[in-house]
Scaffold this motif. Sequence first.
Motif, PDB file in Angstrom:
ATOM      1  N   VAL A  52       0.874  -1.169   0.000  1.00 36.56           N
ATOM      2  CA  VAL A  52       0.000   0.000   0.000  1.00 36.56           C
ATOM      3  C   VAL A  52       0.914   1.222   0.000  1.00 36.56           C
ATOM      4  CG1 VAL A  52      -1.616   1.387   1.339  1.00 36.56           C
ATOM      5  CG2 VAL A  52      -1.944  -1.083   1.162  1.00 36.56           C
ATOM      6  N   ILE A  53       0.735   2.090  -0.985  1.00 34.92           N
ATOM      7  CA  ILE A  53       1.485   3.345  -1.055  1.00 34.92           C
ATOM      8  C   ILE A  53       0.478   4.455  -0.804  1.00 34.92           C
ATOM      9  CG2 ILE A  53       2.966   4.835  -2.451  1.00 34.92           C
ATOM     10  CD1 ILE A  53       3.733   2.417  -4.115  1.00 34.92           C
ATOM     11  N   LEU A  80       4.116   1.724   2.262  1.00 30.92           N
ATOM     12  CA  LEU A  80       5.037   2.817   1.937  1.00 30.92           C
ATOM     13  C   LEU A  80       4.271   4.125   2.080  1.00 30.92           C
ATOM     14  CD1 LEU A  80       6.867   1.514  -1.278  1.00 30.92           C
ATOM     15  CD2 LEU A  80       7.749   1.584   1.050  1.00 30.92           C
ATOM     16  N   VAL A  81       4.882   5.120   2.700  1.00 29.36           N
ATOM     17  CA  VAL A  81       4.235   6.405   2.935  1.00 29.36           C
ATOM     18  C   VAL A  81       4.894   7.468   2.056  1.00 29.36           C
ATOM     19  CG1 VAL A  81       3.912   8.248   4.624  1.00 29.36           C
ATOM     20  CG2 VAL A  81       3.485   5.874   5.274  1.00 29.36           C
ATOM     21  N   MET A  82       4.065   8.324   1.464  1.00 25.68           N
ATOM     22  CA  MET A  82       4.595   9.470   0.703  1.00 25.68           C
ATOM     23  C   MET A  82       3.935  10.735   1.227  1.00 25.68           C
ATOM     24  SD  MET A  82       2.719   8.738  -2.960  1.00 25.68           S
ATOM     25  CE  MET A  82       0.954   8.431  -3.071  1.00 25.68           C
ATOM     26  N   THR A  83       4.702  11.814   1.327  1.00 21.57           N
ATOM     27  CA  THR A  83       4.166  13.075   1.844  1.00 21.57           C
ATOM     28  C   THR A  83       4.984  14.241   1.307  1.00 21.57           C
ATOM     29  OG1 THR A  83       3.659  14.343   3.838  1.00 21.57           O
ATOM     30  CG2 THR A  83       5.580  12.915   3.924  1.00 21.57           C
ATOM     31  N   GLY A  84       4.335  15.369   1.186  1.00 22.69           N
ATOM     32  CA  GLY A  84       5.042  16.575   0.769  1.00 22.69           C
ATOM     33  C   GLY A  84       5.459  17.417   1.949  1.00 22.69           C
ATOM     34  N   LEU A 114      12.990   1.933  -6.536  1.00 19.21           N
ATOM     35  CA  LEU A 114      13.903   1.308  -5.588  1.00 19.21           C
ATOM     36  C   LEU A 114      13.177   0.966  -4.287  1.00 19.21           C
ATOM     37  CD1 LEU A 114      16.738   0.404  -4.763  1.00 19.21           C
ATOM     38  CD2 LEU A 114      17.190   2.780  -4.051  1.00 19.21           C
ATOM     39  N   ALA A 115      12.333   1.896  -3.828  1.00 16.36           N
ATOM     40  CA  ALA A 115      11.591   1.656  -2.591  1.00 16.36           C
ATOM     41  C   ALA A 115      10.653   0.456  -2.746  1.00 16.36           C
ATOM     42  CB  ALA A 115      10.801   2.900  -2.206  1.00 16.36           C
ATOM     43  N   ILE A 116       9.994   0.355  -3.896  1.00 13.37           N
ATOM     44  CA  ILE A 116       9.103  -0.788  -4.146  1.00 13.37           C
ATOM     45  C   ILE A 116       9.900  -2.089  -4.172  1.00 13.37           C
ATOM     46  CG2 ILE A 116       7.605  -1.865  -5.871  1.00 13.37           C
ATOM     47  CD1 ILE A 116       6.658   0.942  -6.632  1.00 13.37           C
ATOM     48  N   SER A 117      11.060  -2.067  -4.824  1.00 10.76           N
ATOM     49  CA  SER A 117      11.900  -3.277  -4.896  1.00 10.76           C
ATOM     50  C   SER A 117      12.337  -3.719  -3.505  1.00 10.76           C
ATOM     51  CB  SER A 117      13.129  -3.009  -5.771  1.00 10.76           C
ATOM     52  OG  SER A 117      12.753  -2.731  -7.103  1.00 10.76           O
TER      53      SER A 117
END
Length: 483
Positions: A52-53, A80-84, A114-117
Amino acid sequence: MNESASILLVDDDWHLVQSMAEWLREIGHTVHVADCLNGAKASQAEHRFDLVITDLRLRDEDGFELIHHTRQKHPETTVLVMTGYATPDTAIEAIKAGAFDLLTKPLIDDELNLAISRAVSQRDITLENQKLRQRLDSRSGLENILSHDYRMMKIFDVIDSVADARASILITGENGTGKSMIARAIHERSARRGKPFVEVACGALPDNLLESELFGHVKGAFTGASGDRVGKFQLADKGTLFLDEIGTATAAMQVKLLRVLQEFQFEQLGGTQTHSVDTRVILATNEDLSRAVTEGSFRQDLYYRINVVNIVLPSLRERVGDIPLLVDHFLREAAETCDREIEGFDQHAMATLQAYRWPGNVRQLQNVVERAVLLSRENVLTLEDLPPEILGRVADPLASAIPQTAGENTLKPFAMTPASYQNKSLREALEGPEREIILHSLRRHNWNRAATADALEINRTTLYKKMKRLGLDDPRLQFAMEG
């Protein structure tokens, strides 16, 4: 291309999420999208995701809630977390919540890839560890009990069935048959395996000391009691208490044991405070308790309380086919301890070991093997390396402990037949040799049934029926043979 993954992409910026999804699909991943918590949870309920991203800010909703939901409901999924708006505190908080990594917007393709791998690799390692743990758990507590005898295989099934039961278990069998090992195996295969396993030899202590040992005592309870002492029942709280030689307990001790096994409450010796415990109790004896009940030396109510499940261990002379397996194990242990190169026993010595009646059972066999390794000067052990009682040159002091068959000659060697055919039909008497012949051929042909049937000159259907009748169809046998 990297290994593909099933991904749930969650972001309230619909144009961004669609663009990322399209790129991820182009490089081989399966992607579902959502723009809110409810949509993400609905997708998770319908599909299994590797990753889950998610953004941490989803309109008025908090991405941390999705992290917590995923960890609780779908622990096999990596987040995986994404943020601005990343700060060191945000990253720490996300990792503590259960996220695998935190990425800062705007995302760079190579960084995301790379993070997904890394996340997929971590998932593979976790799954492999789970499989390894399952394989280890499948023999947990049983790895030191070497046997391919069908009676022992049935006992292993019973252990699996009763491991988590609260009911008391009574293990019966002759001295040296491994009652303590079976008790420990039950503990290790239960949910209590991380808690204490406490063993008490009841026959080794007089009654007053046994009471103190089991229940503890308070200061001044008897001469020499200079302080309070916690008993074994309390030490084994949440775990397992193994009471060996329970048949030696006196009438007064039997009354106390009956109460604690019924209520799991007791008072320490000399004390008035009632203690409660959650202790699983396993008991063992080499005595015939049913006869002791008839004779009045063992309480009937206690007998029924402890005999909820009775595991009866066969003697070594009843599982003569296990002797080569056990000998090989004890040889390797003794040779390693003594730093010796030992090939094993020759044919005549092995046949004599299998013909002997073993009143001391597995424990006696281990001692005989260790003695041979210590005293022999050769790499191959022979009849001369066996003690006189095994060869019949002196009277065996333990021989009176087992029933003898009239006219039996313990010197007469045989490799596959039981030591006695008394009270057996012809079919029952032939089962032992037949089983050993089929087992030997299966091993020689690496458990290839077609090749085994050809070698034995029988058709495969006949072989399958014989294997089922003789207890050779259990797949765990192959593992036991390799062990």
